[in-house]
Design an enzyme around this catalytic site. Structure first.
Site, PDB file in Angstrom:
ATOM      1  N   THR A  28      -3.453  -3.037  -8.747  1.00 18.81           N
ATOM      2  CA  THR A  28      -4.045  -1.864  -8.092  1.00 18.81           C
ATOM      3  C   THR A  28      -3.053  -0.693  -8.085  1.00 18.81           C
ATOM      4  O   THR A  28      -1.852  -0.932  -7.957  1.00 18.81           O
ATOM      5  CB  THR A  28      -4.405  -2.253  -6.631  1.00 18.81           C
ATOM      6  N   GLY A  96       1.985  -0.639  -1.467  1.00 23.15           N
ATOM      7  CA  GLY A  96       1.769   0.770  -1.117  1.00 23.15           C
ATOM      8  C   GLY A  96       0.280   1.105  -1.109  1.00 23.15           C
ATOM      9  O   GLY A  96      -0.196   1.890  -0.295  1.00 23.15           O
ATOM     10  N   GLU A 103      -3.097  -9.127  -4.767  1.00 20.20           N
ATOM     11  CA  GLU A 103      -2.214  -9.032  -5.933  1.00 20.20           C
ATOM     12  C   GLU A 103      -1.338 -10.263  -6.061  1.00 20.20           C
ATOM     13  O   GLU A 103      -1.176 -10.825  -7.144  1.00 20.20           O
ATOM     14  CB  GLU A 103      -1.359  -7.768  -5.832  1.00 20.20           C
TER      15      GLU A 103
HETATM   16  O1  DER Z   1      -0.080  -1.526  -4.020  1.00 18.45           O
HETATM   17  C1  DER Z   1       0.614  -1.866  -4.977  1.00 18.45           C
HETATM   18  O2  DER Z   1       1.379  -2.840  -4.990  1.00 18.45           O
HETATM   19  C2  DER Z   1       0.586  -0.985  -6.185  1.00 18.45           C
HETATM   20  O3  DER Z   1       0.958  -1.697  -7.305  1.00 18.45           O
HETATM   21  C3  DER Z   1       1.433   0.151  -5.954  1.00 18.45           C
HETATM   22  O4  DER Z   1       2.036   0.286  -4.839  1.00 18.45           O
HETATM   23  C4  DER Z   1       1.940   0.982  -7.077  1.00 18.45           C
HETATM   24  O5  DER Z   1       1.113   2.105  -7.046  1.00 18.45           O
HETATM   25  P1  DER Z   1       1.283   3.315  -8.043  1.00 18.45           P
HETATM   26  O6  DER Z   1       1.163   2.738  -9.428  1.00 18.45           O
HETATM   27  O7  DER Z   1       0.127   4.201  -7.689  1.00 18.45           O
HETATM   28  O8  DER Z   1       2.632   3.922  -7.769  1.00 18.45           O
END
Ligand code: DER
Length: 219
Positions: A28, A96, A103
């Site tokens: 994600t 994040g 995940e």
């Molecule tokens: O939520 C997660 O682990 C996502 O992989 C992430 O935080 C990375 O998000 P981004 O590719 O929008 O920086």
């Protein structure tokens, strides 16, 4: 190069790690979204993709990439996902985007974890990014007190409910010099569902988007 361009550079390079006619897992976030778009136009045939969030499922559907449920498959050839931070052992802070529970589940089923990221994410020490911890709402205060006892400063992610109906506290100030130990310590607190440290489940390959192009890094 902008972060968006660096994400795309990593996403394009990551395609090389996706075998034909296999089931894959997809994480994600904005970097993953670049990967999904690149996969869709690549003509590469996959058997199906296991998603980890509503956002990812929506983009897969929009681009006609077949989604399968995790319960329908027994193995995934690769898992492709981003990270908020990744160290030189390819251990990560994730979550994040609030999807780290799904995940970590889907990643655990894959033979190979390919992390895609722009160069800002590559760090020598984890911990600048607050660690997301998914908690059962009725236990939030108790869990927060236990996280403070571990040296953290937990902050509730206001107005956010996860895919699985829980809350997230983002924890600053933890000593993450021993990521595996801390991943286990936090997950042993009753009321914690999962935390965003991917130390047991580190990535196998990092595809890093840099101003000099894509770099493939293995631990
Ligand atoms: O939520 C997660 O682990 C996502 O992989 C992430 O935080 C990375 O998000 P981004 O590719 O929008 O920086």
């Amino acid at each position: 190069a902008t972060p968006e361009e660096l994400k795309r550079i990593a996403a394009e390079k990551a395609l090389a790690f996706v075998p034909e006619n296999e089931y894959i897992g997809i994480g994600t976030g904005s970097t993953v979204n670049e990967f999904i778009k690149v996969l869709a136009v690549s003509g590469k045939q996959i058997k199906g993709a296991v998603s980890t969030s509503k956002g990812t499922s929506e983009l897969l559907a929009q681009l006609d990439i077949p989604e399968v449920q995790l319960n329908e498959v027994s193995r995934l050839a690769v898992y492709v996902d981003g990270a908020d931070e990744i160290n030189h052992s390819l251990q990560m802070i994730k979550g994040g985007g609030g999807a780290h529970l799904n995940e970590k589940i889907v990643a655990s089923m894959a033979d190979k974890f390919i992390c895609i990221a722009d160069e800002r994410k590559y760090v020598s020490r984890l911990g600048k990014f607050p660690l997301p911890v998914e908690v059962i709402p009725m236990a939030r205060s108790m869990v927060s007190r236990k996280l403070v006892a571990l040296g953290g400063e937990p902050e509730l992610r206001i107005g956010f409910t996860t895919f699985n109906g829980h809350q997230i506290v983002d924890v600053k100030g933890l000593d993450l010099s021993q990521p595996v130990t801390m991943e286990d310590k936090i997950n042993q607190i009753p009321g914690v569902v999962e935390n965003g440290l991917f130390a047991h489940n580190a990535a196998d390959v990092l595809v890093l988007g840099t101003a000099e192009g894509a770099k493939v890094i293995e631990p």
